[in-house]
Design a protein around this motif. Structure first.
Motif, mmCIF file in Angstrom:
data_model
loop_
_atom_site.group_PDB
_atom_site.id
_atom_site.type_symbol
_atom_site.label_atom_id
_atom_site.label_comp_id
_atom_site.label_asym_id
_atom_site.label_seq_id
_atom_site.Cartn_x
_atom_site.Cartn_y
_atom_site.Cartn_z
ATOM 1 N N ASN A 126 0.703 -1.105 -0.076
ATOM 2 C CA ASN A 126 0.037 0.027 -0.018
ATOM 3 C C ASN A 126 1.039 1.208 0.001
ATOM 4 O OD1 ASN A 126 -2.421 -1.141 0.013
ATOM 5 N ND2 ASN A 126 -2.928 -1.002 2.108
ATOM 6 N N ASN A 127 2.093 1.057 0.268
ATOM 7 C CA ASN A 127 2.839 2.433 0.547
ATOM 8 C C ASN A 127 4.277 2.348 -0.026
ATOM 9 O OD1 ASN A 127 2.979 5.011 1.706
ATOM 10 N ND2 ASN A 127 4.611 4.219 3.128
ATOM 11 N N ILE A 128 4.696 1.530 -0.907
ATOM 12 C CA ILE A 128 5.704 1.461 -1.674
ATOM 13 C C ILE A 128 5.317 1.984 -3.148
ATOM 14 C CG2 ILE A 128 7.458 -0.361 -2.832
ATOM 15 C CD1 ILE A 128 8.112 0.270 0.045
ATOM 16 N N THR A 162 7.658 2.912 -6.763
ATOM 17 C CA THR A 162 9.077 2.755 -7.135
ATOM 18 C C THR A 162 8.956 3.186 -8.525
ATOM 19 O OG1 THR A 162 10.726 1.117 -7.944
ATOM 20 C CG2 THR A 162 8.635 0.416 -7.657
ATOM 21 N N TYR A 163 9.872 3.587 -9.297
ATOM 22 C CA TYR A 163 9.932 4.213 -10.796
ATOM 23 C C TYR A 163 10.809 3.116 -11.517
ATOM 24 C CZ TYR A 163 8.285 8.750 -9.026
ATOM 25 O OH TYR A 163 7.676 9.734 -8.545
ATOM 26 N N SER A 164 11.434 2.026 -10.870
ATOM 27 C CA SER A 164 12.086 0.945 -11.418
ATOM 28 C C SER A 164 11.240 0.034 -12.147
ATOM 29 C CB SER A 164 13.065 0.146 -10.410
ATOM 30 O OG SER A 164 13.364 -0.803 -11.042
ATOM 31 N N LYS A 165 11.412 -0.412 -13.195
ATOM 32 C CA LYS A 165 10.522 -1.432 -13.938
ATOM 33 C C LYS A 165 10.465 -2.826 -13.403
ATOM 34 C CE LYS A 165 10.337 0.734 -18.602
ATOM 35 N NZ LYS A 165 10.784 0.399 -19.841
ATOM 36 N N LYS A 166 11.891 -3.075 -12.837
ATOM 37 C CA LYS A 166 11.971 -4.252 -12.354
ATOM 38 C C LYS A 166 11.215 -4.360 -11.052
ATOM 39 C CE LYS A 166 16.317 -5.450 -12.022
ATOM 40 N NZ LYS A 166 17.538 -6.037 -11.975
ATOM 41 N N LEU A 167 11.388 -3.501 -10.145
ATOM 42 C CA LEU A 167 10.884 -3.210 -8.674
ATOM 43 C C LEU A 167 9.434 -3.031 -8.946
ATOM 44 C CD1 LEU A 167 13.387 -1.447 -6.507
ATOM 45 C CD2 LEU A 167 13.120 -3.975 -7.010
ATOM 46 N N ARG A 168 8.838 -2.402 -9.914
ATOM 47 C CA ARG A 168 7.379 -2.343 -10.223
ATOM 48 C C ARG A 168 6.693 -3.770 -10.306
ATOM 49 N NH1 ARG A 168 8.068 2.596 -13.373
ATOM 50 N NH2 ARG A 168 7.436 1.404 -15.520
ATOM 51 N N LEU A 169 7.663 -4.331 -11.438
ATOM 52 C CA LEU A 169 7.077 -5.817 -11.218
ATOM 53 C C LEU A 169 7.232 -6.641 -10.067
ATOM 54 C CD1 LEU A 169 6.142 -8.072 -13.669
ATOM 55 C CD2 LEU A 169 8.583 -8.632 -14.062
ATOM 56 N N LEU A 170 8.111 -6.344 -9.413
ATOM 57 C CA LEU A 170 8.078 -7.293 -8.138
ATOM 58 C C LEU A 170 7.210 -6.855 -7.003
ATOM 59 C CD1 LEU A 170 10.298 -9.353 -6.721
ATOM 60 C CD2 LEU A 170 11.234 -7.419 -5.709
ATOM 61 N N TRP A 225 4.005 -5.677 -7.992
ATOM 62 C CA TRP A 225 2.869 -6.377 -8.532
ATOM 63 C C TRP A 225 2.724 -7.669 -8.102
ATOM 64 C CZ3 TRP A 225 1.194 -10.285 -11.511
ATOM 65 C CH2 TRP A 225 0.122 -10.466 -12.199
ATOM 66 N N TYR A 226 3.668 -8.318 -8.331
ATOM 67 C CA TYR A 226 3.802 -9.853 -7.602
ATOM 68 C C TYR A 226 3.255 -9.798 -6.273
ATOM 69 C CZ TYR A 226 6.210 -11.851 -11.779
ATOM 70 O OH TYR A 226 6.580 -11.917 -13.101
ATOM 71 N N LEU A 227 3.849 -8.749 -5.341
ATOM 72 C CA LEU A 227 3.763 -8.807 -4.001
ATOM 73 C C LEU A 227 2.159 -8.323 -3.791
ATOM 74 C CD1 LEU A 227 4.327 -8.576 -0.864
ATOM 75 C CD2 LEU A 227 5.139 -6.386 -1.521
ATOM 76 N N GLU A 228 1.397 -7.519 -4.662
ATOM 77 C CA GLU A 228 0.074 -7.133 -4.447
ATOM 78 C C GLU A 228 -0.852 -8.334 -4.660
ATOM 79 O OE1 GLU A 228 -3.002 -3.598 -5.783
ATOM 80 O OE2 GLU A 228 -0.767 -3.572 -6.447
ATOM 81 N N ALA A 252 3.135 -18.207 -2.733
ATOM 82 C CA ALA A 252 3.179 -18.220 -4.116
ATOM 83 C C ALA A 252 4.503 -17.573 -4.577
ATOM 84 C CB ALA A 252 2.042 -17.707 -4.920
ATOM 85 N N LEU A 253 4.875 -16.503 -3.984
ATOM 86 C CA LEU A 253 6.078 -15.946 -3.948
ATOM 87 C C LEU A 253 7.231 -16.713 -3.790
ATOM 88 C CD1 LEU A 253 5.307 -12.396 -2.239
ATOM 89 C CD2 LEU A 253 5.473 -12.897 -4.831
#
Length: 305
Positions: free
Chosen positions: A47-49, A51-59, A61-64, A70-71
């Protein structure tokens, strides 16, 4: 450049089975980026992270959208039993929180950690930011700045709740603030961002044919959030006096370098051009001189260009 040592200093981490785990270590390749409390930590963090990094945005997304199990199944992380260093644990208990997530900063010798401390009955969390001997000067600089409790009109700054320094009997510099909430700002210069820059800078001072002003030092979109119409500017560890226009140029330069992956020469050309569109004073300055001042100053402040 040494790799991180602060995670090993600050947190004891033992890989365990899910039933014995306190956290999931969410990783980017083989490096821990987040420690997520198995109870309520996933929702709090996602809810509070921002990020502008594509890799971390994908990470994120998985977290959400994926459960912690599953992770772990997809090899994005692994379950651990994690415990805080006693110096940090003492501060954690004073926040009246029952759980914590950890956010790991950039992996280099000046890596810092942020602990998001929360309870299920709390609507907001508390941040504990920790640095070691490699970040001693920067952390003390930020603690001193936040202790001055400055007031601004166009934005807020974090309210310092508590702090510890290496001069105390602690192995870390620690600062404690309320959780910084809000939406990430769009990664380009706007009139509102320019107004924030001007208020930070204050009245310029002239010395040796160069004008100077107060500077955030790492003025960039990822150090600003907007919450209910009000901006919050954070991470003041590099604040100080710099040449006039440094923060303004730095804002676009970092976007060009980090997000658009431009070369240093192309990034500074675009940054100066964009800055002169907003600031009349900069239009009358020599671009080559600004370029030299910027690179010399940035290397001194951040250690890289």
């Amino acid at each position: 450049m040494k790799d991180s040592v602060i995670i090993k200093q600050a947190v004891e981490i033992e890989p365990v089975a899910k039933k014995d785990a306190t956290h999931l270590a969410l990783c980017d390749k083989n490096r821990i980026r987040y420690l997520i409390a198995v109870n309520d930590g996933k929702k709090r963090l996602s809810n509070n992270i921002s990020t502008y990094s594509k890799k971390l945005r994908l990470l994120m997304w998985y977290l959400e959208y994926l459960p912690l199990s599953a992770l772990a199944l997809y090899k994005l992380g692994y379950f651990v039993k994690a415990s805080l260093h006693p110096a940090i644990k003492d501060i954690f208990y004073k926040t009246d929180s029952s759980a914590w997530n950890m956010i790991a900063g950039t992996y280099n010798e000046k890596q810092k950690l942020v602990f998001q401390c929360f309870s299920s009955n709390q609507t907001s969390a508390t941040y504990i930011k920790a640095g070691n001997e490699y970040t001693n000067e920067e952390m003390i600089n930020e603690i001193n700045y936040l202790n001055e409790t400055r007031k601004y009109l166009k934005f807020d700054i974090p309210k310092l709740i508590d702090s510890r320094t290496l001069s105390d009997p602690f192995p870390f510099n620690i600062l404690v603030t309320k959780e910084i909430t809000g939406d990430k700002v769009k990664p380009f210069m706007t009139d509102e961002i320019y107004g924030i820059y001007k208020e930070i800078a204050g009245t310029p001072l002239k010395s040796d044919d160069i004008e100077y002003e107060f500077s955030h030092g790492d003025f960039a979109p990822w150090n600003i959030k907007k919450d209910k119409g009000q901006y919050v500017v954070f991470d003041w560890e590099h604040c100080g006096i710099r040449f006039r226009g440094y923060d303004l140029i730095h804002y676009t330069y970092m976007i060009e370098r980090k997000l658009h992956h431009k070369s240093a020469n192309e990034a500074i050309h675009n940054a100066i051009k964009k800055s002169t569109e907003f600031d009349p004073w900069l239009r009358n300055q020599n671009s080559q001189k600004l370029t030299e001042l910027f690179f010399n100053t940035m290397y001194e402040v951040l250690g890289s260009i």
